[in-house]
Design an enzyme around this catalytic site. Structure first.
Site, PDB file in Angstrom:
ATOM      1  N   HIS A  58       0.828  -1.206   0.000  1.00 22.34           N
ATOM      2  CA  HIS A  58       0.000   0.000   0.000  1.00 22.34           C
ATOM      3  C   HIS A  58       0.862   1.256   0.000  1.00 22.34           C
ATOM      4  O   HIS A  58       0.557   2.248  -0.684  1.00 22.34           O
ATOM      5  CB  HIS A  58      -0.924  -0.024   1.229  1.00 22.34           C
ATOM      6  CG  HIS A  58      -1.776   1.180   1.374  1.00 22.34           C
ATOM      7  ND1 HIS A  58      -1.676   2.052   2.439  1.00 22.34           N
ATOM      8  CD2 HIS A  58      -2.755   1.691   0.587  1.00 22.34           C
ATOM      9  CE1 HIS A  58      -2.540   3.024   2.298  1.00 22.34           C
ATOM     10  NE2 HIS A  58      -3.212   2.838   1.191  1.00 22.34           N
ATOM     11  N   GLU A  88       2.172   1.969  -3.431  1.00 17.76           N
ATOM     12  CA  GLU A  88       1.108   2.566  -4.247  1.00 17.76           C
ATOM     13  C   GLU A  88       1.059   4.078  -4.043  1.00 17.76           C
ATOM     14  O   GLU A  88       0.985   4.851  -5.001  1.00 17.76           O
ATOM     15  CB  GLU A  88      -0.240   1.929  -3.893  1.00 17.76           C
ATOM     16  CG  GLU A  88      -1.439   2.589  -4.558  1.00 17.76           C
ATOM     17  CD  GLU A  88      -2.617   2.752  -3.618  1.00 17.76           C
ATOM     18  OE1 GLU A  88      -3.137   3.889  -3.500  1.00 17.76           O
ATOM     19  OE2 GLU A  88      -3.023   1.758  -2.981  1.00 17.76           O
ATOM     20  N   GLU A 110       5.140  10.913   3.606  1.00 16.34           N
ATOM     21  CA  GLU A 110       3.906  10.162   3.374  1.00 16.34           C
ATOM     22  C   GLU A 110       3.460   9.358   4.592  1.00 16.34           C
ATOM     23  O   GLU A 110       2.312   8.913   4.663  1.00 16.34           O
ATOM     24  CB  GLU A 110       4.101   9.215   2.183  1.00 16.34           C
ATOM     25  CG  GLU A 110       2.824   8.723   1.521  1.00 16.34           C
ATOM     26  CD  GLU A 110       2.023   9.818   0.848  1.00 16.34           C
ATOM     27  OE1 GLU A 110       0.812   9.611   0.620  1.00 16.34           O
ATOM     28  OE2 GLU A 110       2.605  10.878   0.527  1.00 16.34           O
TER      29      GLU A 110
END
Length: 228
Positions: A37, A40, A117
């Site tokens: 994830h 991604e 992030e």
């Protein structure tokens, strides 16, 4: 690498593209839970042809919006990238395939962008922590017992999200983002020969970056007699 092209005239002058990676959270090792994830997310945070923070601007110049016309998702056994292009010209198709090729083999995965992030993904994990999600996880654990699936929720673990170093994400990306594990799909009001040409041009130089992986042991679903 595989690809599929389907000519479809409705709606007119529109084309949808998908890049399907045959790997999700089930392909993670114990210390990579959440890497699929996370990778991604990192596809939108810097690559060979698109510096960090510029990809959304590229989509906007093509007449697209982030989230509506371009998005991605990670599941247990696949990661899927989506593009809905506003026109079918060679220029737009080429740009779309260049984006996909960078997702597959051109990500920077810089430590700085990874650190930026982390908070985004932790926030997403908190947002998902609902009664429904906890119930689903409990059901998976009860029904699927010692199989791998209950221990591989795609959002990952706090430990990995907060503290995994760049090398851990690169190892997952190198291992599973490989030509024989990727499929490009184009469907729309598009010239098939032109679509095939753009795929070949974008992906012809892609090579595997790691040895061919073996699929993880998915464990066993417990058997029992009577009602449990």
């Amino acid at each position: 690498m595989h690809y599929y092209i389907q000519h479809n005239t409705k709606p007119e002058k529109r084309v949808e593209m998908r890049l399907a990676v045959n790997a999700g959270s089930m392909q993670e090792s114990d210390n990579q839970q959440g890497c699929a994830h996370f990778c991604e997310h990192m596809a939108f945070n810097g690559s060979k042809n698109y510096a960090p923070g510029t990809l959304v601007e590229v989509f906007q110049r093509l007449g697209m919006n982030f989230g509506g016309d371009t998005n991605a998702s990670t599941g247990f056994d696949r990661t899927l990238y989506l593009l809905e292009l506003p026109e079918t010209s060679e220029k737009v198709l080429t740009e779309g395939m260049k984006v996909f090729a960078d997702y597959a083999s051109g990500l920077l995965l810089s430590s700085e962008e990874i650190d930026k992030e982390r908070g985004v993904i932790l926030s997403e994990k908190r947002a998902r922590d609902s009664i429904g999600m906890r119930t689903m996880e409990a059901q998976f654990g009860f029904m699927l017992g010692d199989s791998l699936l209950p221990r591989r929720m795609p959002i990952g673990t706090v430990e990995v999200i907060q503290s995994a170093r760049r090398e851990r994400f690169v190892a997952f990306w190198d291992k599973w983002y490989r030509p024989d594990n990727i499929t490009a799909i184009i469907v729309g009001d598009v010239d098939v020969a032109l679509a095939e040409k753009t795929i070949a041009a974008a992906f012809s130089g892609m090579q595997s970056r790691a040895a061919a992986p073996s699929e993880p042991d998915r464990g066993r679903v417990a058997t029992f007699a009577g009602v449990r």
